[in-house]
Structures are given as C-alpha cells and as structure tokens.
Design an enzyme around this catalytic site. Structure first.
Site, mmCIF file in Angstrom:
data_model
loop_
_atom_site.group_PDB
_atom_site.id
_atom_site.type_symbol
_atom_site.label_atom_id
_atom_site.label_comp_id
_atom_site.label_asym_id
_atom_site.label_seq_id
_atom_site.Cartn_x
_atom_site.Cartn_y
_atom_site.Cartn_z
ATOM 1 N N HIS A 122 58.806 46.328 56.918
ATOM 2 C CA HIS A 122 58.602 47.829 57.319
ATOM 3 C C HIS A 122 59.921 48.189 58.082
ATOM 4 O O HIS A 122 60.439 47.377 58.794
ATOM 5 C CB HIS A 122 57.383 47.947 58.113
ATOM 6 C CG HIS A 122 56.919 49.361 58.134
ATOM 7 N ND1 HIS A 122 57.587 50.078 59.389
ATOM 8 C CD2 HIS A 122 55.959 50.064 57.902
ATOM 9 C CE1 HIS A 122 57.018 51.265 59.493
ATOM 10 N NE2 HIS A 122 56.017 51.206 58.601
ATOM 11 N N ASP A 199 55.503 40.478 62.493
ATOM 12 C CA ASP A 199 55.106 42.002 62.281
ATOM 13 C C ASP A 199 53.684 41.766 61.906
ATOM 14 O O ASP A 199 53.448 41.409 60.615
ATOM 15 C CB ASP A 199 55.964 42.824 61.473
ATOM 16 C CG ASP A 199 55.190 43.979 61.188
ATOM 17 O OD1 ASP A 199 53.905 44.238 61.757
ATOM 18 O OD2 ASP A 199 56.023 44.962 60.666
ATOM 19 N N GLN A 202 49.776 44.326 59.248
ATOM 20 C CA GLN A 202 48.937 44.206 58.221
ATOM 21 C C GLN A 202 48.069 42.895 57.981
ATOM 22 O O GLN A 202 47.222 42.736 57.093
ATOM 23 C CB GLN A 202 49.592 44.786 56.840
ATOM 24 C CG GLN A 202 50.042 46.000 56.682
ATOM 25 C CD GLN A 202 49.192 47.196 56.687
ATOM 26 O OE1 GLN A 202 48.091 46.961 56.425
ATOM 27 N NE2 GLN A 202 50.106 48.270 56.795
ATOM 28 N N LYS A 225 45.128 50.319 63.001
ATOM 29 C CA LYS A 225 45.092 49.936 61.461
ATOM 30 C C LYS A 225 43.756 49.003 61.642
ATOM 31 O O LYS A 225 43.491 48.428 60.563
ATOM 32 C CB LYS A 225 46.282 49.238 61.150
ATOM 33 C CG LYS A 225 47.242 50.183 60.886
ATOM 34 C CD LYS A 225 48.490 49.443 60.316
ATOM 35 C CE LYS A 225 49.756 50.122 60.382
ATOM 36 N NZ LYS A 225 50.048 51.394 59.452
ATOM 37 N N CYS A 365 57.604 53.490 54.062
ATOM 38 C CA CYS A 365 58.418 53.021 55.269
ATOM 39 C C CYS A 365 59.232 51.260 54.842
ATOM 40 O O CYS A 365 59.260 50.764 55.751
ATOM 41 C CB CYS A 365 58.021 52.926 56.584
ATOM 42 S SG CYS A 365 57.523 54.437 57.153
HETATM 43 N N1 PMP Z 1 54.879 46.960 60.195
HETATM 44 C C1 PMP Z 1 53.998 47.214 58.996
HETATM 45 C C2 PMP Z 1 53.767 45.885 58.160
HETATM 46 C C3 PMP Z 1 53.147 48.508 58.735
HETATM 47 O O1 PMP Z 1 52.403 48.311 57.621
HETATM 48 C C4 PMP Z 1 53.330 49.272 59.704
HETATM 49 C C5 PMP Z 1 52.549 50.661 59.541
HETATM 50 N N2 PMP Z 1 52.706 51.013 58.267
HETATM 51 C C6 PMP Z 1 54.019 49.374 60.879
HETATM 52 C C7 PMP Z 1 54.693 47.920 61.001
HETATM 53 C C8 PMP Z 1 54.263 50.351 61.745
HETATM 54 O O2 PMP Z 1 53.232 50.575 62.337
HETATM 55 P P1 PMP Z 1 52.962 52.013 63.469
HETATM 56 O O3 PMP Z 1 53.296 52.787 62.598
HETATM 57 O O4 PMP Z 1 51.419 51.603 63.903
HETATM 58 O O5 PMP Z 1 53.900 51.410 64.602
#
Ligand code: PMP
Length: 411
Positions: A122, A199, A202, A225, A365
């Site tokens: 991401h 990270d 998910q 999430k 993203c």
């Molecule tokens: N890493 C991953 C794998 C994600 O799916 C996301 C959110 N789509 C993020 C980071 C960023 O999360 P946040 O927008 O809550 O900071």
C-alpha cells in the site's frame, strides 16, 4: 457454530436498503462496519466517563484512564504482545508506519543500507520508505512478483542480504488479497540482522496474528478496519526496540520533567503519544477487540476462507473476468480483485451500486502493483465476518448482468 445471521443482527447498518434493495457491503478492505457493541461503547464513554486521561486526580479522569489503558491491554493481548507498553496509539496504519520512518529509521538507516519491501505495498508502506531512502542515501529494493501475483520467493535471498537494514512488508495485500509468508521472511531478515515491520492493516482484523510468533519489531494496523472507530490505530513495537527510539511528536503528555531549556521523556509508551489522545475511539477499539474475540479469530478466518472459496468457484465461470492473486485459499485473504476488458471498473462499480452492492474500484493505493499487473485499476470485493454466500450470489449475478449490458447492450 458460526451463526452469520446472528452476527449480522449486531450491525445496524446492514439492515439498510439502497434503491429498494438490501445493502450488500463488500468494501471491508476500505473500512469495516461497526457492531452495536462498539457504537454503544462510544456512547457510554461520552455519556458516563468523558474526561482527560493521565492528568486528573478526580474520579472521572481516573475512570477514563482505566478505560483507555484497559483498551491498550486488550489490543496488546489480541496480537500477543508481551505487555501493553508495546502498543503505541496512533490514528491509523499510515501514521504508525510514519512514526517508525521518522524515529527508528532516521536513527538507524544510513547511506549504503537497503530497505526491502514487497511489490504489493500500500502507498503507506512504500512512500515513507522512498522518503527515508532519499534523505539517508539508502537504497529501496522491491521484491519480485510471481506469475500468480503472489510474492516470488525463489529470489528472496538476493533481496534480503547483509546490506538489508529493514524489511517492511504487507501481511495481506489489500490490492490482490495475497497472504505473504511474513514469518518465513522475518526469519530471513533476523538472520542478516535487519529489523522487520509488518503492515497488518488487512491481517489483524481477519485472522489470528501473533507478533511474537512472527518475530517482528513493528506491526502497524488500523482500528476502523477491525470493527472499531475511525481515527484510532496502533503500532506494536518490541520493547527492546521501543526503548531505543527517540520521540516522534513532542509537547504535553510525552514528557516527565520540563525546564525552560530542556525536557526529559515520559515512560513508555506515553513518550510516543504527545497531546490529548483519542480516548473515546481507543475505548471503542477495545470494544471491537472484545467483539472479535467473542467470535474467535480462527472462526472468522475460517468463515472468510469458505466464503472466498465459494466466490472463487463462481468467478471461474465468468470467462471475461481475470481475478488477481494466488488461488489457494491459504495464500489469500477475503479479497477478490478483478479486471475485465468489457467495462471500466468505475462503471462497473456504479452499475453494482444500483443493485445496492458496495465494492471498491480504482488502484486501491497500490499504483505500482496495478502497473505491474498491466492495469490502471481493478474492481475489488472484500469480505468480512458478516458476509454471506447469498451476498456473493448477488455480486456474481449483478456482475454477469453488467458484463452483458456493457458487452452487447442487453440486460
Ligand atoms: N496498508 C494496507 C494493506 C491497507 O489496506 C491500508 C488501508 N487500505 C493501509 C495500509 C492504510 O490504512 P489507513 O488508511 O487506515 O492508514
């Protein structure tokens, strides 16, 4: 027995209708819905306990502090951290990763060092490392993708080497659903003396995650999430690593003693939490953890695996659609990211929305990943504990109608 009907009753929003049809919410990788237990915890906090924490001698302040610190303890236990002090509250995964980039990385990464990431990060676990590399003169290395869009493990030893200072990797890809072998990769990084950041945005919401078993230094994740409120996230940092780190933001709360010309730092983890924190949402996240534990993370993972297999079978029959990511359920989370030449993902998303089906369309993203897959965008349906086979049927039915409509104009 896993009673999905009963679980659904806990989520008020799931009884909404859009365009006269029941809502089918399949955008859980973007954010999850909230059970009544979490909504009630927020209302209860503001109704009965609201006060600032760690400061007051009065009863309300002490009660608020107990609730707030109690939530930290729950989150620590949830990911099997050794102690609550290893949990730093942040706003979200993005802030958690930036905290590491601005503190640990600044002190530890120098010119000539290498930072290794996967090809499916991401942006929030890529851009901060681009910045660190640019500022320090370190090199950012991207591991290769395999044919099936999982991680290509065959060349891993050419990437994780004695020059590696940090391995920063996504556990479950939000772009294509691949589950990365983070434990195996962390062990390789440990062998060469590199630090490990996972990270977990998910993974922590969807499966049992054990930071000690993975043996990582850092694990970042977001409350929103995992059934919790927006605006609260966490960064796990292994105690020995946390003790060496300089503060991120400075000001109130994070100090022990202040003189006109200097200050000393507070205990862990408050040293990393300057200013009045997001008390209510931390309490809400604590309630979300209670809820998830009540159902059991193993059960949630099983439910999602079954549902994903059901969806994969249904997708096999739709020829015009290419599904990204590994096909074996143990190497994939409940994320179905797909592409078709017949209709742009945004048009598809709009079509499905008229059937009250919420999916995500775009690059998620993960722009470099989408480019590697040869597309600019994909359509993504992402599952959670409250989704059902009937909802997958709705998705597949609507998708087939969309393909007919955009393909040859028939409905
Ligand atoms: N890493 C991953 C794998 C994600 O799916 C996301 C959110 N789509 C993020 C980071 C960023 O999360 P946040 O927008 O809550 O900071």
């Amino acid at each position: 027995m896993y009673d999905v009907k009963k679980i659904r009753e806990d989520f008020p929003i799931l009884s909404r209708e859009l365009y006269g049809k029941p809502l089918v919410y399949l955008d859980n990788a973007a954010t999850s819905q909230k059970p009544r237990q979490v909504i009630d915890a927020l209302t209860d906090y503001y109704t009965n306990y609201n006060a600032n924490v760690h400061r007051g001698v009065h009863t309300l302040s002490q009660e608020a502090t107990d609730l707030y610190e109690g939530a930290r303890t729950k989150v620590a236990r949830f990911i099997n951290a050794d102690e609550p002090e290893e949990i730093v509250w942040t706003r979200n995964t993005t802030e958690s990763i930036n905290l590491v980039a601005h503190t640990w990385a600044k002190a530890n990464i120098q010119a000539g060092d290498e930072i290794v990431v996967t090809p499916m990060e991401h942006h929030s676990n890529l851009v901060p490392w681009q910045q660190v590399a640019r500022e320090s003169g370190a090199k950012l290395r991207i591991m290769p993708l395999a044919e099936d869009a999982g991680l290509d493990m065959s060349q891993i030893d050419q990437y994780i080497t004695s020059r590696t200072k940090l391995l920063a990797m996504v556990h479950v890809s939000n772009g294509i659903g691949a589950v990365n072998p983070v434990k195996e990769l962390a062990a390789k990084a440990r062998k060469v003396g590199a630090a490990v950041l996972v990270d977990g945005a998910q993974s922590v919401p969807h499966m049992p995650v054990d930071v000690k078993d993975i043996d990582c230094d850092f694990m970042a994740f977001s409350g929103h999430k995992m059934l919790g409120p927006t605006g609260i996230g966490a960064l796990y940092v292994k105690r020995e690593t946390l003790e060496e780190m300089d503060p991120f933001l400075t000001g109130g709360e994070m100090v022990l003693e202040v003189w006109y010309d200097r200050a000393s730092w507070n205990d862990l983890p408050m040293r990393f939490e300057a200013g009045t924190p997001n008390i209510a949402d931390a309490v809400g996240l604590g309630a979300a953890v209670d809820y998830l534990e009540g159902i059991g993370m193993e059960n949630i993972r099983q439910h999602e695996v079954q549902l994903t297999e059901y969806a994969l079978d249904a997708f096999k029959e739709i020829e015009a659609v290419d599904l990204f990511g590994p096909l074996e359920s143990e190497r994939r989370g409940g994320i179905l990211s797909f592409h078709t030449d017949i209709v742009h993902p945004h048009d598809l998303g709009t079509f499905l929305d008229r059937d009250a089906i919420a999916i995500r369309t775009g690059h998620h993203c993960t722009m470099p990943l989408m480019r590697s897959l040869g597309v600019v965008a994909s359509a993504r349906a992402s599952l959670y504990l409250y989704n059902t086979e009937e909802e997958i049927d709705c998705l597949v039915d609507s998708l087939k109608r969309a393909l007919r409509y955009f393909g040859d104009g028939t409905r």
